[in-house]
Design an enzyme around this catalytic site. Structure first.
Site, short mmCIF file in Angstrom:
data_model
loop_
_atom_site.label_atom_id
_atom_site.label_comp_id
_atom_site.label_asym_id
_atom_site.label_seq_id
_atom_site.Cartn_x
_atom_site.Cartn_y
_atom_site.Cartn_z
N GLY A 197 -2.15 -4.22 0.91
CA GLY A 197 -2.34 -5.43 1.70
C GLY A 197 -1.42 -6.57 1.33
O GLY A 197 -1.45 -7.63 1.97
N HIS A 233 0.25 5.08 6.99
CA HIS A 233 0.51 5.47 5.60
C HIS A 233 0.88 6.95 5.51
O HIS A 233 0.21 7.79 6.12
CB HIS A 233 -0.71 5.18 4.73
CG HIS A 233 -1.07 3.74 4.67
ND1 HIS A 233 -1.99 3.17 5.54
CD2 HIS A 233 -0.61 2.73 3.88
CE1 HIS A 233 -2.09 1.87 5.27
NE2 HIS A 233 -1.27 1.58 4.27
N SER A 235 0.80 -1.22 0.00
CA SER A 235 0.00 0.00 0.00
C SER A 235 0.84 1.27 0.00
O SER A 235 0.39 2.31 -0.50
CB SER A 235 -0.94 0.01 1.20
OG SER A 235 -0.22 -0.15 2.42
N ASP A 283 -4.35 7.15 10.08
CA ASP A 283 -4.12 5.78 10.56
C ASP A 283 -2.74 5.61 11.18
O ASP A 283 -2.46 4.58 11.81
CB ASP A 283 -4.34 4.76 9.44
CG ASP A 283 -3.38 4.91 8.26
OD1 ASP A 283 -2.38 5.66 8.37
OD2 ASP A 283 -3.63 4.27 7.22
N ASN A 338 3.38 -5.60 5.65
CA ASN A 338 2.20 -6.38 6.04
C ASN A 338 2.58 -7.70 6.71
O ASN A 338 1.80 -8.23 7.51
CB ASN A 338 1.30 -6.62 4.82
CG ASN A 338 0.63 -5.34 4.37
OD1 ASN A 338 -0.01 -4.65 5.15
ND2 ASN A 338 0.79 -5.01 3.10
#
Length: 219
Positions: free
Chosen positions: A79, A192, A42, A189, A107
């Protein structure tokens, strides 16, 4: 007076007929842009951002701003794990890149995947790129601190060990260097990067990416 380019020089047409003006050399063609593929997750896929704000686009703009004709190919899948990147490597290489940045593993850490599994996947990717003679950069990642110090050390050690085993690859120890943990550079979040964070990543990455591009052999 009319003029056109002949095989040996410039042909001009005047009142007295045709005159061949030898140039002494052929006109150089513009070099084609190098193709740099970013195999990632991502962070590469510009999660939460417009495409133009994402890492591939901003890196391409920075390289071109320095006079380097480079097209950065976005091969990021949100992801994705190291296993996913390994599975789609051949498909991604259909883009015929001149160089590759491997930016996977975040991830794996978030999912607490066994570091030895991540290492095996990344090693397979690096082995394939080496066998194909494609210059490569390995961008490292750190595990979330909530997984404990032991897991964190083992996870970081994966990239350090791979860098030793693949000295031909450019090693950039931490993809989010200078950005991780800074709320001003991240989306809500906390994972990112926001546009300012992406630009900071590019600023820090640029010298290593230029080192990578120097390894590309002229076509």
């Amino acid at each position: 007076m009319d003029a056109k380019l002949g095989r040996r020089g410039l042909i001009t047409r005047g009142a007295g007929g045709f005159v061949l003006c030898l140039t002494g050399k052929t006109l150089a063609q513009e070099p084609r842009p190098l193709r740099l593929l970013m195999l990632g997750d991502s962070i590469t896929a510009a999660y939460g951002l417009s495409r133009g704000e994402g890492l591939p686009a901003r890196l391409e703009a920075a390289l071109r701003g320095k006079g380097r004709p480079v097209t950065v190919i976005d091969a990021g899948v949100s992801g994705d794990t190291t296993a996913g990147g390994r599975a789609r490597l051949d498909w991604s290489l259909a883009e015929k890149p001149d160089a590759v940045i491997v930016a996977l593993g975040g991830n794996d850490g978030l999912r607490a995947i066994e570091p030895r599994t991540s290492r095996a996947n990344l090693a397979a990717i690096l082995d394939t790129l080496k066998a194909r003679g494609i210059p490569t950069m390995l961008a490292g990642m750190y595990a979330p601190p909530n997984l404990g110090a032991d897991y964190g050390r083992e996870f970081a050690g994966v990239y350090e060990a791979l860098a030793r085993e693949h000295p031909e690859a450019v090693f950039y120890p931490f993809l989010l260097e200078g950005v991780a943990g800074d709320s001003a550079l991240n989306q809500p979040d906390g994972i990112h990067p926001n546009p300012r964070g992406v630009d900071e990543m590019v600023r820090r990455l640029l010298p290593a990416v230029e080192t990578l591009l120097e390894k590309v052999r002229p076509a």
